[in-house]
Design an enzyme around this catalytic site. Sequence first.
Site, mmCIF file in Angstrom:
data_model
loop_
_atom_site.group_PDB
_atom_site.id
_atom_site.type_symbol
_atom_site.label_atom_id
_atom_site.label_comp_id
_atom_site.label_asym_id
_atom_site.label_seq_id
_atom_site.Cartn_x
_atom_site.Cartn_y
_atom_site.Cartn_z
ATOM 1 N N LYS A 60 0.756 -1.108 -0.038
ATOM 2 C CA LYS A 60 -0.103 -0.269 -0.099
ATOM 3 C C LYS A 60 0.953 1.183 -0.095
ATOM 4 O O LYS A 60 0.556 2.260 -0.851
ATOM 5 C CB LYS A 60 -0.890 0.090 1.370
ATOM 6 N N ARG A 79 -0.716 -9.512 13.497
ATOM 7 C CA ARG A 79 -1.269 -8.619 12.447
ATOM 8 C C ARG A 79 -2.014 -9.190 11.305
ATOM 9 O O ARG A 79 -3.098 -8.549 10.973
ATOM 10 C CB ARG A 79 -0.125 -7.529 11.777
ATOM 11 N N ARG A 124 11.623 -6.604 5.445
ATOM 12 C CA ARG A 124 11.302 -5.324 5.862
ATOM 13 C C ARG A 124 11.738 -4.963 7.120
ATOM 14 O O ARG A 124 12.693 -4.081 7.135
ATOM 15 C CB ARG A 124 10.037 -4.705 5.674
ATOM 16 N N ARG A 166 -9.821 0.277 9.057
ATOM 17 C CA ARG A 166 -9.534 -1.002 9.063
ATOM 18 C C ARG A 166 -10.599 -1.820 9.779
ATOM 19 O O ARG A 166 -10.278 -3.053 9.919
ATOM 20 C CB ARG A 166 -8.239 -1.099 10.104
ATOM 21 N N ARG A 218 11.069 -1.747 12.388
ATOM 22 C CA ARG A 218 9.876 -1.379 13.200
ATOM 23 C C ARG A 218 9.502 -2.200 14.091
ATOM 24 O O ARG A 218 9.893 -3.687 13.886
ATOM 25 C CB ARG A 218 8.773 -1.574 12.045
HETATM 26 P P1 ADP Z 1 0.905 -2.307 8.182
HETATM 27 O O1 ADP Z 1 -0.158 -2.100 7.143
HETATM 28 O O2 ADP Z 1 2.310 -2.560 7.814
HETATM 29 O O3 ADP Z 1 0.299 -3.294 9.409
HETATM 30 P P2 ADP Z 1 0.617 0.496 9.148
HETATM 31 O O4 ADP Z 1 1.669 1.428 8.958
HETATM 32 O O5 ADP Z 1 -0.587 0.746 8.348
HETATM 33 O O6 ADP Z 1 1.227 -1.076 8.895
HETATM 34 O O7 ADP Z 1 0.141 0.396 10.620
HETATM 35 C C1 ADP Z 1 0.853 -0.066 11.647
HETATM 36 C C2 ADP Z 1 0.005 -0.307 13.172
HETATM 37 O O8 ADP Z 1 -0.514 0.963 13.521
HETATM 38 C C3 ADP Z 1 -1.116 -1.226 13.069
HETATM 39 O O9 ADP Z 1 -0.849 -2.481 13.062
HETATM 40 C C4 ADP Z 1 -1.982 -0.418 14.254
HETATM 41 O O10 ADP Z 1 -1.622 -1.155 15.379
HETATM 42 C C5 ADP Z 1 -1.860 0.889 14.032
HETATM 43 N N1 ADP Z 1 -2.700 1.496 13.274
HETATM 44 C C6 ADP Z 1 -2.697 2.092 12.159
HETATM 45 N N2 ADP Z 1 -3.739 2.400 11.417
HETATM 46 C C7 ADP Z 1 -4.865 2.231 12.186
HETATM 47 C C8 ADP Z 1 -6.251 2.415 12.203
HETATM 48 N N3 ADP Z 1 -7.057 2.777 11.072
HETATM 49 N N4 ADP Z 1 -6.780 1.723 13.127
HETATM 50 C C9 ADP Z 1 -6.367 0.933 14.225
HETATM 51 N N5 ADP Z 1 -4.986 0.852 14.474
HETATM 52 C C10 ADP Z 1 -4.139 1.401 13.409
#
Ligand code: ADP
Length: 190
Positions: free
Chosen positions: A14, A145, A128, A89, A134
Amino acid sequence: MKNIVIFGAPGSGKGTQSDKIVEKYGFKHISTGDVLRNEIKNGTELGKTADSFIKDGKLLPDSLMTDILASVFDKLVPTEGVIFDGFPRTIAQAEALDKMLQARGTEVKAMIELSVPNEELVKRLLLRGKISGRSDDNETTIRKRLEVYNTQTAPLIDWYEKQGKHYHINGVGKVDEIFDAISAVINRLA
Ligand code: ADP
């Protein structure tokens, strides 16, 4: 305004594709993950809260995320379009996003799903993790996740499908080929 939700499991590409959309179309990009990591880096109260959820691979509460999203959105200067990356999400977040956009006279035009098999996702995220540093790119958190994605987030595919807004794209292949498929969708949007 062309508001697009870029959608997919962790590691589906993404962020990579969002950068290319920004470059080609001049859209603004909101990545909730980036917003939260920035708060963590700056040591804010929100960052401390976010850190505890992210380390465990859990989602932050919907109401908190919805408030964060609205405040980031309202700081954007008027633009041709916005890419929402990492939000929504959950179904509750998708409903909140619709409400927020409706109140501002706009709407989600398309949800573009990058689909990638689970084992490929794990491979990409472990790779990654070696460079990203991270806290959530380790095997235990990655599995968590993906489980959270499958149970809480994937139901959004049907949700957008029912509104005729869901576009499925094969997320395995060359970055540029995947981007061509995304561009074809964006070009067709009214
Ligand atoms: P990835 O898609 O690689 O899991 P992101 O960078 O989008 O990574 O998100 C990392 C973390 O941030 C998620 O695992 C969650 O804990 C938190 N997070 C991000 N966006 C949201 C959201 N819309 N609602 C709840 N938690 C979120």
